[in-house]
Motif scaffolding. Structure first.
Motif, mmCIF file in Angstrom:
data_model
loop_
_atom_site.group_PDB
_atom_site.id
_atom_site.type_symbol
_atom_site.label_atom_id
_atom_site.label_comp_id
_atom_site.label_asym_id
_atom_site.label_seq_id
_atom_site.Cartn_x
_atom_site.Cartn_y
_atom_site.Cartn_z
ATOM 1 N N VAL A 1 9.712 -6.617 0.842
ATOM 2 C CA VAL A 1 10.021 -5.488 -0.026
ATOM 3 C C VAL A 1 9.004 -5.455 -1.163
ATOM 4 C CG1 VAL A 1 11.739 -4.437 -1.524
ATOM 5 C CG2 VAL A 1 12.472 -5.678 0.510
ATOM 6 N N GLU A 2 8.399 -4.303 -1.368
ATOM 7 C CA GLU A 2 7.462 -4.089 -2.473
ATOM 8 C C GLU A 2 7.919 -2.866 -3.260
ATOM 9 O OE1 GLU A 2 4.948 -5.915 -3.502
ATOM 10 O OE2 GLU A 2 4.811 -7.303 -1.814
ATOM 11 N N THR A 3 7.752 -2.929 -4.576
ATOM 12 C CA THR A 3 8.125 -1.821 -5.445
ATOM 13 C C THR A 3 6.954 -1.488 -6.356
ATOM 14 O OG1 THR A 3 10.404 -2.621 -5.448
ATOM 15 C CG2 THR A 3 9.827 -1.012 -7.128
ATOM 16 N N ALA A 4 6.691 -0.202 -6.519
ATOM 17 C CA ALA A 4 5.664 0.275 -7.446
ATOM 18 C C ALA A 4 6.345 1.187 -8.462
ATOM 19 C CB ALA A 4 4.572 1.026 -6.700
ATOM 20 N N SER A 5 6.018 0.995 -9.730
ATOM 21 C CA SER A 5 6.637 1.770 -10.805
ATOM 22 C C SER A 5 5.601 2.617 -11.527
ATOM 23 C CB SER A 5 7.294 0.834 -11.822
ATOM 24 O OG SER A 5 8.318 0.092 -11.214
ATOM 25 N N TYR B 1 0.824 -1.207 0.000
ATOM 26 C CA TYR B 1 0.000 0.000 0.000
ATOM 27 C C TYR B 1 0.863 1.264 0.000
ATOM 28 C CZ TYR B 1 -3.330 3.518 1.588
ATOM 29 O OH TYR B 1 -4.076 4.660 1.695
ATOM 30 N N VAL B 2 1.864 1.288 0.865
ATOM 31 C CA VAL B 2 2.733 2.464 0.963
ATOM 32 C C VAL B 2 3.518 2.667 -0.331
ATOM 33 C CG1 VAL B 2 4.781 3.385 2.141
ATOM 34 C CG2 VAL B 2 2.879 2.478 3.469
ATOM 35 N N ALA B 3 4.012 1.605 -0.933
ATOM 36 C CA ALA B 3 4.767 1.731 -2.186
ATOM 37 C C ALA B 3 3.890 2.296 -3.293
ATOM 38 C CB ALA B 3 5.334 0.372 -2.598
#
Length: 105
Positions: free
Chosen positions: A89-93, A39-41
């Motif tokens: 670890v989560e990543t959003a692009s 959610y934060v990413a």
């Protein structure tokens, strides 16, 4: 023989306590951490690259305490990475015309 019996009983008790802690506390905490990092990413990526605000001003928007999460920007990919204690670890692009989405995997 007596030492082996004491060892087996101690091992069984510790296994029972450990599995109880996992089942009733840690499993829920890990699930919450995974949802929170995703959610934060995603929200921070949207705030940063769609709304074009600074990373610091984006982090102020959250109503829950996100101080336990490490949030960083990956400028060369136009992405935001959120990490919970280095374990999750989560990543959003950002994709032009589409906005931000979580990266698979």
């Amino acid at each position: 023989m007596r030492f082996a019996k004491i060892f087996l009983i101690t091992f069984a008790v510790l296994a029972l306590v450990g599995s109880s802690v996992w089942q009733f506390w840690l499993k829920e905490q890990m699930a919450f951490a995974q949802i929170a990092t995703a959610y934060v990413a995603k929200q921070t990526c949207s705030c940063r690259f769609v709304a074009e605000r600074s990373l610091e001003s984006c982090l102020v928007d959250f109503t829950q305490d996100v101080s336990q999460l490490e949030v960083s920007e990956v400028p060369e990919r136009r992405a935001v990475k959120a990490s919970a204690l280095g374990l999750i670890v989560e990543t959003a692009s950002y994709r032009p015309g589409l906005g931000c989405a979580l990266d698979p995997g």
